[in-house]
Structure formats: C-alpha cells, structure tokens
Design a protein around this motif. Structure first.
Motif, short mmCIF file in Angstrom:
data_model
loop_
_atom_site.label_atom_id
_atom_site.label_comp_id
_atom_site.label_asym_id
_atom_site.label_seq_id
_atom_site.Cartn_x
_atom_site.Cartn_y
_atom_site.Cartn_z
N UNK A 1 6.35 47.53 45.26
CA UNK A 1 5.77 48.02 44.01
C UNK A 1 5.70 46.87 43.03
N UNK A 2 4.51 46.61 42.52
CA UNK A 2 4.34 45.55 41.54
C UNK A 2 4.32 46.18 40.16
N UNK A 3 5.12 45.62 39.26
CA UNK A 3 5.20 46.10 37.89
C UNK A 3 4.57 45.05 36.98
N UNK A 4 3.65 45.50 36.14
CA UNK A 4 2.90 44.63 35.23
C UNK A 4 3.18 45.10 33.81
N UNK A 5 3.76 44.24 32.99
CA UNK A 5 4.09 44.60 31.60
C UNK A 5 3.31 43.68 30.67
N UNK A 6 2.47 44.29 29.84
CA UNK A 6 1.68 43.56 28.85
C UNK A 6 2.14 44.03 27.48
N UNK A 7 2.66 43.10 26.67
CA UNK A 7 3.26 43.47 25.39
C UNK A 7 2.25 44.06 24.42
N UNK A 8 1.11 43.40 24.23
CA UNK A 8 0.08 43.89 23.32
C UNK A 8 -1.26 43.93 24.06
N UNK A 9 -2.11 44.88 23.74
CA UNK A 9 -3.38 45.03 24.48
C UNK A 9 -4.24 43.77 24.48
N UNK A 10 -4.16 42.95 23.45
CA UNK A 10 -5.01 41.76 23.38
C UNK A 10 -4.34 40.53 23.99
N UNK A 11 -3.10 40.66 24.47
CA UNK A 11 -2.45 39.54 25.14
C UNK A 11 -3.21 39.16 26.39
N UNK A 12 -3.32 37.88 26.63
CA UNK A 12 -4.01 37.38 27.82
C UNK A 12 -3.06 37.18 28.99
N UNK A 13 -1.76 37.44 28.77
CA UNK A 13 -0.77 37.31 29.83
C UNK A 13 0.01 38.61 29.97
N UNK A 14 0.67 38.72 31.10
CA UNK A 14 1.55 39.86 31.37
C UNK A 14 2.74 39.34 32.17
N UNK A 15 3.83 40.08 32.14
CA UNK A 15 5.01 39.75 32.94
C UNK A 15 4.96 40.60 34.20
N UNK A 16 5.29 40.00 35.33
CA UNK A 16 5.24 40.68 36.62
C UNK A 16 6.60 40.67 37.29
N UNK A 17 6.88 41.75 38.01
CA UNK A 17 8.05 41.81 38.89
C UNK A 17 7.68 42.67 40.08
N UNK A 18 8.41 42.51 41.16
CA UNK A 18 8.15 43.27 42.38
C UNK A 18 9.43 44.00 42.78
N UNK A 19 9.25 45.24 43.23
CA UNK A 19 10.37 46.02 43.76
C UNK A 19 10.14 46.14 45.25
N UNK A 20 11.08 45.60 46.03
CA UNK A 20 11.05 45.73 47.49
C UNK A 20 11.94 46.92 47.84
N UNK A 21 11.42 47.84 48.65
CA UNK A 21 12.20 49.03 48.98
C UNK A 21 12.01 49.42 50.44
N UNK A 22 13.10 49.75 51.08
CA UNK A 22 13.11 50.38 52.40
C UNK A 22 14.26 51.39 52.33
N UNK A 23 13.89 52.56 51.83
CA UNK A 23 14.88 53.58 51.53
C UNK A 23 15.28 54.33 52.80
N UNK A 24 16.50 54.74 52.91
CA UNK A 24 17.58 54.70 51.91
C UNK A 24 18.42 53.42 51.98
N UNK A 25 18.02 52.46 52.79
CA UNK A 25 18.86 51.28 53.02
C UNK A 25 18.90 50.28 51.88
N UNK A 26 17.75 50.03 51.25
CA UNK A 26 17.77 49.00 50.21
C UNK A 26 16.63 49.16 49.23
#
Length: 148
Positions: free
Chosen positions: A35-60
């Motif tokens: 799952x990729x998470x994209x966080x943009x602070x303000x609508x006019x910002x030209x950048x965003x912060x990204x993080x990824x969630x790796x999951x193989x449930x229920x193990x990790x």
C-alpha cells in the motif's frame, strides 16, 4: 471572539492536507499487499511525502518511509521474485519484501538480474490516487509459433 474568527480563517488550510492510499493486492489478496501512502500538505504543493506498507497478514506488516517526491509522480512496481518488490519513483529505486516485511532499502543502481516484470504503478488519475495494474500477458494458443 477574535480567536474564534481567526480559527475559522485557518480551518480550510488545516483541513487541506491530503492523505491518499492505494493498494497493490499481490495475487489478488488483501492479506498480501503493498500500500502506497501519499501525503500532500497543501493542494498547491508540488511535492508529496510517500511511504509504503508491506503486508502479508497475519504474519507481518510494516511501514517504510520513502520520502518526498513530485505530487503527481508515478511509482512503478516490479517483481524480481522471492517476495521482493522494487519501487521505482522517477530515478530513485527502493526494494521492499513481504516475507518478513522488515527488509527495505534504497537502491543505488538497477540490480544485476534486472528489475523483474512490471506489475503496475501507483499514480494520480483525474485527481484520484490509485493502482493501475499491467495487463497480464496471455499464453499463446497451443500449436502457435512466433510470427503467425
């Protein structure tokens, strides 16, 4: 009274933060996904912060920070094998794995064995962040040869 009015003026800016998520379900399972998470602070910002969630449930399950990138940047996902996944964001590449969900690293160069098959990409489309999968290649009919 003045502080309430000031708060009302700031409220639209405070609510402007955009937190969007999209999932690549591995083998069609919600239990095994990136799952990729994209966080943009303000609508006019030209950048965003990204993080990824790796999951193989229920193990990790584990979240890894990728960092900032272009707000409309596409993040491609490649499958080199062994539950490893390469994320390519522009010229930057990261490897993440879903066996233990612990492994995550930035790659300085393309791996010697290549990136593996492209699975799809996370991208903005018509103002919505989502996963766009690559079409699965269909096997050739029995008896068919190349060039027919």
């Amino acid at each position: 009274m003045f502080s309430r009015r000031l708060l009302l003026l700031w409220l639209p800016l405070l609510a402007a933060c955009s937190d969007q998520r999209a999932a690549f379900e591995i083998d069609g399972s919600r239990q095994h996904a990136l799952t990729l998470i994209r966080v943009q602070t303000l609508p006019w910002d030209k950048t965003a912060r990204y993080s990824v969630v790796a999951a193989r449930m229920p193990d990790c399950q584990r979240r890894h920070e990728i960092g900032a990138g272009g707000a409309d940047m596409r993040v491609e996902v490649f499958a080199p094998g062994n539950d490893a996944w390469i994320l390519k964001q522009g010229k930057r590449m990261y490897v993440v794995e879903t066996r233990t969900c612990e492994g995550f690293a930035r790659l300085e160069a393309e791996p010697e064995g290549g990136l593996g098959p492209l699975q799809g990409s996370f991208q903005m489309r018509q103002g919505t962040f989502g996963w766009i999968g690559e079409p699965v290649a269909q096997p050739a009919p029995a008896g068919a040869t190349a060039g027919q």
